[in-house]
Design a protein around this motif. Structure first.
Motif: not given
Lengths: 594, 594
Positions: A511-518
């Motif tokens: 449901d949600a996307i992880a906050s990778y810097g790129e």
């Protein structure tokens, strides 16, 4: 009532006796919220989503223009049957039990290719939830090309072992059949019959509610971002029993009640052109067909090899151990993308390793040297033709279909890379007329519509990198007000799409996307681009409004001016009217700069 | 460079040939962000957290007052060794490989009991991440009571099979030893030597950064909510290389640089009384001991049996299949909490099932009848003595130690139940002086400190039911301003704790709590109670400020009044002074209502 701890504190030995394996099914059964089955409402959506994801992936892999039917039927107050049927290539019989009744099984995990499913969990999890809440089995009908009949199976998961149990297995004369309905929900045209396809049916504890996190919304958004899809959606609700019986009793059919019918119907009736097709006194059926807008398949994305810069040391060691290549050099050029034979040689030399070494015999310190040499070698970025973005034109068309707005814009960013995985960000933005769009207003937070690999994400906005990026942009500089650390305010809809060979979801429910810097960086750049365009529009609109205000102000005085001139020059009423007309004309010609 | 799909679209047969099992280790290796290992910074915190959770659980189960040492050592620019040592009961040798190198293995999953760990994933995941990023093995030293030596093992995970591989296995003369430091970071007193305990050491790619999501913060918060814990924390950093070399090169030792040292040190130096203990030119060591505040163990929580109202139909069927009881009646009373022999009989009668039926021979429709009968039977709520809350006094003490504030309050709610699991919510609230507390202010969002079973939660606030509940309360009615759908603003710190036999985390990294309705409700009620108390304080303070303002306003006129009286009554300067004095006294006595 409590189970005591056997008197006194534990020892190393007593603790050891309690250690046990945990099967992956048991784990997810106890943690079913991780899979998106924490509430009856969300469970219904998650089951539909997993089944539709699979159907779309199968059709696209098989090169078939997808036609999918989603049917929800309320069979008791808090129980639904979810049935999803597609015209995909079908599934060979011996794979059916594992695909539908074993967690962590599938074809999409061990490859790098853009698809909706990737984990090998989803549809089995939906079946497991059905089994948990109703005891019923998952029923599958599937027919492959050139087969004489379809296979009909009923399967369950043995959760202790995470293995499928087959409850029934027969052959059946079945062809997937799809009936379109018109704007009134009445059948239109002949049914379309496919010669292959799959249908899955799951009974589960569930609740149907309209709104932003409903199946209706999912289906609608799905149609928007998959314009090659024809989607039939039907919902059969049974009227609710008296309020006093709720939550305990099964459904008691009631006599017809038009008000109930309207409440239970599909959302946004006027917008989607839905009408109710009442089939009896105690139930209501509503159905809609979203007909495909384009007849071309989207580009079928390519599978890619891992990029060396995205591979950690431990993974490199594993890959060298598993490779089929006989030399380190050929392993490097054969198992990775962007490594030519020459580059592979360079890497070996830089690492001080004989290129013909057998890769399975590499020592730890040699792997480290190789890893370091790879990091120090300049390589082309991963190939990006493996991505299939929605495209700016399609995003604009989707938004325009949905919203009454004065300003639309869309940006498809160039592909980028996180942890070696190519990905691509797309942003759409609309500035809507608050009066004509429900839920939007000058004092309301903007609405963010999130998509990953063309799948709508309706839950967990707070956990998502997309929300985080929208919140992180300084919208004040683009003309919107924005409370600190919060979404900006205004009648704005922002559509965000991430396409990738591997979408890093924050949980198995996807449901949600992880906050990778790129990823955050790319999202931010896309949002800022849209923000700048919005700011130009808002600035221009502000100027125009200001000019209109000035003009109306001057217009107010024209009759008085004419009256004065009439008095001074002794004009007739007719001449006065002419003067008013002329003055207005002059005013219209004049460019009023603010 | 791309791996083509073998020409043309896939068929059911070609797709079947690609289906494969996915091992749970492979799954989490690819999805390591689910476990909290998505960035080097977060990885460091997650590893420490998992190890400390295990140590605390082991000590408490063993009835031992916990003493734990957390040692972080930077061994290359982006590489750390994480070592956590405890005085717990130790681990018997044959369990060590599985506990540290196999996912989904443990003693806490198959029971309902309040503990920090519950999944059987954490510490093996940390080891797996270390292995992935450095290729190094997890090293364990463990000594159990009455043993002559300690076991020393090096283990890795075979991720293809999710099985431990033992790289070395020796015996060693080792005793866990703890050295306290004083406020200057200098050793103080004799080292404490335990006769049993465990030490785990993992090398991993990691980054140390100060701030709200740092190991420093975790360790500090951990000490606050575990007052029976003595915790030694030491951090050894090596100076960073020149900026130009960052990200590619290993660390080159540099000559001393005081500025760098200060930057790399522990956060909040003045608050925690830390000093640096510089041990050379190229590295810096800082250490701190949090000494236990209480010498009593918290109540050891009881294990409980599942409550019938929290068990779904499918689970009931599984439990009847697995029970050791010979009759349905004894299975009901023996395997569930709150079911007496009489209640079990009532349930059987209501379901129309002969109480002596063999539970393993129950048909589907009988299970359904039994399930329905259970739902229709009134039962006592689950036992709640299985929970061990922090307590209002301890929450207040913790907040007072941390903050300069004018108002503190705390609420421990009565236990409640979600999905059959007892849980308990606690809230603490402080209204701080902005000038004396960094990061707090009238225009800043309030700070929310989250805890689950006494473990600080530092990541994913946006995904957490606790944040959702704080945002959902109408703080305007308690005197704080609050933007729509956002945290309230003000110099306020809110501490939230959930204690439960099973905490429903939103992902395996255990950073956020799922939004079950019952949990949100309890959180909201606790927050509202604190809000009402805050509102009384703020109202009173407002009244006092207003009174002070009025008084100063009147005081301004007293000299002029006295001067007027002096003129009229022909008073001397001395008499005038007396009048001024008297008027001021009157003013002070008067109650100034606003």
């Amino acid at each position: 009532m409590t189970k005591r701890n056997g008197g006194g504190p534990a020892t190393a030995e007593s603790m050891a006796s309690k250690q046990r394996d945990i099967s992956v099914s048991e784990f997810f059964l106890k943690n079913r919220h991780l899979l998106g089955f924490d509430s009856p409402r969300r469970a219904l959506l998650t089951a539909v989503k997993e089944a539709v994801d699979n159907s779309l992936d199968a059709c696209e892999e098989g090169g078939i223009l997808p036609e999918i039917a989603v049917e929800l039927e309320q069979i008791a107050e808090s129980r639904f049957r979810v049935m999803v049927t597609d015209n995909g290539p079908g599934i060979v019989k011996n794979q059916i039990p594992k695909i539908f009744a074993k967690l962590l099984y599938g074809s999409k995990f061990h490859r790098l290719r853009m698809s909706r499913g990737q984990q090998g969990i989803g549809i089995s999890a939906a079946g497991m939830y059905g089994q948990l809440t109703t005891g019923a089995a998952t029923r599958i009908l599937s027919r492959i090309k050139h087969a004489k009949t379809a296979h009909s199976l009923a399967v369950q998961i043995d959760t202790r072992q995470n293995k499928p149990a087959i409850l029934s297995d027969t052959e059946q004369d079945w062809l997937p059949t799809f009936q379109a309905v018109n704007a009134e929900g009445q059948p239109e045209g002949e049914p379309v019959i496919s010669k292959h396809g799959t249908s899955v049916s799951i009974e589960m504890e569930a609740a149907y509610l309209r709104g932003k996190q409903s199946v209706d919304e999912f289906v609608k958004q799905c149609a928007i971002v998959n314009p090659h899809l024809t989607l039939h959606y039907s919902l059969k609700l049974t009227a609710k029993p008296e309020a006093g019986n709720r939550g305990k009793e099964n459904l008691k059919p009631e006599t017809g009640n038009l008000k109930l019918r309207a409440e239970g119907g599909l959302s946004d009736i006027s917008a989607s052109g839905l009408k109710f097709q009442v089939s009896g006194f105690s139930s209501q059926v509503s159905s809609v067909t979203y007909v495909r807008a384009v007849k071309e398949m989207p580009k079928i994305p390519d599978e890619i090899l891992p990029h060396p810069h995205g591979v950690e040391l431990g993974m490199l060691m594993q890959m060298l151990k598993d490779t089929e290549s006989r030399t380190v050099r050929s392993a490097l050029s054969g198992d990775f993308s962007r490594v030519s034979a020459q580059t592979a040689l360079d890497i070996c030399v830089r690492a001080g390793i004989e290129p013909k070494t057998n890769p399975t015999r590499i020592a730890h310190h040699e792997s480290e040297a190789l890893y370091k040499a790879i990091q120090d070698t300049k390589l082309m970025r991963p190939p990006t033709d493996c991505l299939s973005p929605i495209g700016e034109a399609q995003i604009l068309a989707g938004l325009q279909k949905e919203l009454k707005a004065d300003f639309f814009t869309a940006v498809t960013r160039e592909p980028a890379v996180y942890r070696g995985n190519p990905f691509q960000i797309e942003i759409g933005l609309a500035y809507a007329r608050p009066a004509e769009n429900e839920g939007l207003g000058n004092e309301e937070p903007v609405r963010v519509m999130r998509f990953a690999n063309r799948v709508p994400l309706l839950y967990q906005p707070g956990a998502c990198a997309m929300t985080k990026a929208v919140t992180g942009v300084n919208w004040k500089s683009y003309g919107l007000s924005q409370p600190k650390d919060a979404l900006p305010l205004g009648p704005v809809v922002i559509l965000v799409h991430m396409a990738s060979v591997w979408v890093p979801f924050t949980s198995e429910s996807k449901d949600a996307i992880a906050s990778y810097g790129e990823i955050i960086d790319e999202l931010t750049l896309g949002l800022q681009e849209c923000g700048r365009r919005l700011s130009v529009f808002l600035h221009k609109r502000h100027r125009e409004l200001e000019a209109a205000r000035k003009r109306s102000y001057i217009e107010l005085y024209i009759p008085h001016l004419a009256l004065g001139l009439k008095d001074i020059l002794k004009l007739t009423g007719k001449e006065e009217d002419k003067i008013v007309g002329n003055l207005k004309k002059m005013l219209e010609k004049t460019h009023l700069d603010v």
